[in-house]
Design a protein around this motif. Structure first.
Motif, PDB file in Angstrom:
ATOM      1  N   ILE A   1      23.140  -3.824   8.895  1.00  0.00           N
ATOM      2  CA  ILE A   1      23.033  -4.206  10.296  1.00  0.00           C
ATOM      3  C   ILE A   1      21.985  -5.301  10.351  1.00  0.00           C
ATOM      4  O   ILE A   1      20.858  -5.115   9.886  1.00  0.00           O
ATOM      5  CB  ILE A   1      22.616  -3.019  11.194  1.00  0.00           C
ATOM      6  N   SER A   2      22.356  -6.451  10.886  1.00  0.00           N
ATOM      7  CA  SER A   2      21.450  -7.612  10.973  1.00  0.00           C
ATOM      8  C   SER A   2      20.882  -7.988   9.609  1.00  0.00           C
ATOM      9  O   SER A   2      19.747  -8.425   9.502  1.00  0.00           O
ATOM     10  CB  SER A   2      20.311  -7.344  11.955  1.00  0.00           C
ATOM     11  N   GLY A   3      21.669  -7.796   8.559  1.00  0.00           N
ATOM     12  CA  GLY A   3      21.234  -8.148   7.214  1.00  0.00           C
ATOM     13  C   GLY A   3      20.391  -7.105   6.513  1.00  0.00           C
ATOM     14  O   GLY A   3      20.034  -7.279   5.355  1.00  0.00           O
ATOM     15  N   ILE A   4      20.067  -6.008   7.182  1.00  0.00           N
ATOM     16  CA  ILE A   4      19.236  -4.954   6.611  1.00  0.00           C
ATOM     17  C   ILE A   4      20.135  -3.822   6.135  1.00  0.00           C
ATOM     18  O   ILE A   4      20.984  -3.331   6.883  1.00  0.00           O
ATOM     19  CB  ILE A   4      18.236  -4.403   7.659  1.00  0.00           C
ATOM     20  N   LYS A   5      19.938  -3.370   4.891  1.00  0.00           N
ATOM     21  CA  LYS A   5      20.756  -2.291   4.350  1.00  0.00           C
ATOM     22  C   LYS A   5      20.433  -0.982   5.066  1.00  0.00           C
ATOM     23  O   LYS A   5      19.289  -0.560   5.116  1.00  0.00           O
ATOM     24  CB  LYS A   5      20.511  -2.133   2.854  1.00  0.00           C
TER      25      LYS A   5
END
Length: 158
Positions: free
Chosen positions: A57-61
């Motif tokens: 989500i938004s580049g965060i795992k």
């Protein structure tokens, strides 16, 4: 006799170091149960998305792809994935198979919705976007006259 004891001790030390290294590597590899809750999403295509791929989500795992299967009724790819505890997703959230780079590697990108109700363990995300095949896009561009030369030569013919 003294020579055999030294070799035995050295062998034991090598084995201990190997076991410690394997334990460290396993703990860093995201293998095993990642925890959290599980969700499901269906896609037309999941090219390049593998079991163990990231869920972001938004580049965060925030999770991991756990399994993929074919729904024999709809012929769609069904992807089961985990989302870590503490990350709640609204029921109108969407999922997309996205390229991590031009060289390959795909992950599942989640976009949270705005609904007040949250998804629970085992529920499905219904808004999905399938994988884009870069080779197909390039082929369509080349063979559709996107280069300019083919279009000009083709217009001169009766």
């Amino acid at each position: 006799m003294h020579h055999n004891v030294v070799e035995t001790v050295l062998g034991a030390v090598v084995l201990i170091v190997a076991v410690v290294f394997l334990g460290w590597a396993y703990s860093r590899s995201n293998a095993g149960d990642p925890g959290g809750y599980q969700l499901v999403a269906s896609f037309d295509r999941v090219d390049g998305l593998d079991t163990g791929s990231d869920v972001r989500i938004s580049g965060i795992k925030v999770g991991t792809v756990l399994s993929q299967s074919l729904d024999t009724d709809t012929y769609r790819a069904e992807v089961r994935f985990s989302v870590r505890d503490g990350v709640q997703l609204p029921t109108d959230s969407s999922a997309a198979v996205v390229s991590a780079s031009l060289l390959g590697g795909k992950y599942l990108a989640l976009t949270p919705g705005a609904d007040d109700r949250m998804l629970g363990d085992g529920q499905a995300i219904t808004l999905t976007q399938s994988s884009v095949n870069l080779e197909d896009l390039i082929g369509r561009y080349i063979f559709s006259g996107g280069g300019g030369q083919q279009g000009a030569a083709g217009s001169a013919m009766p």
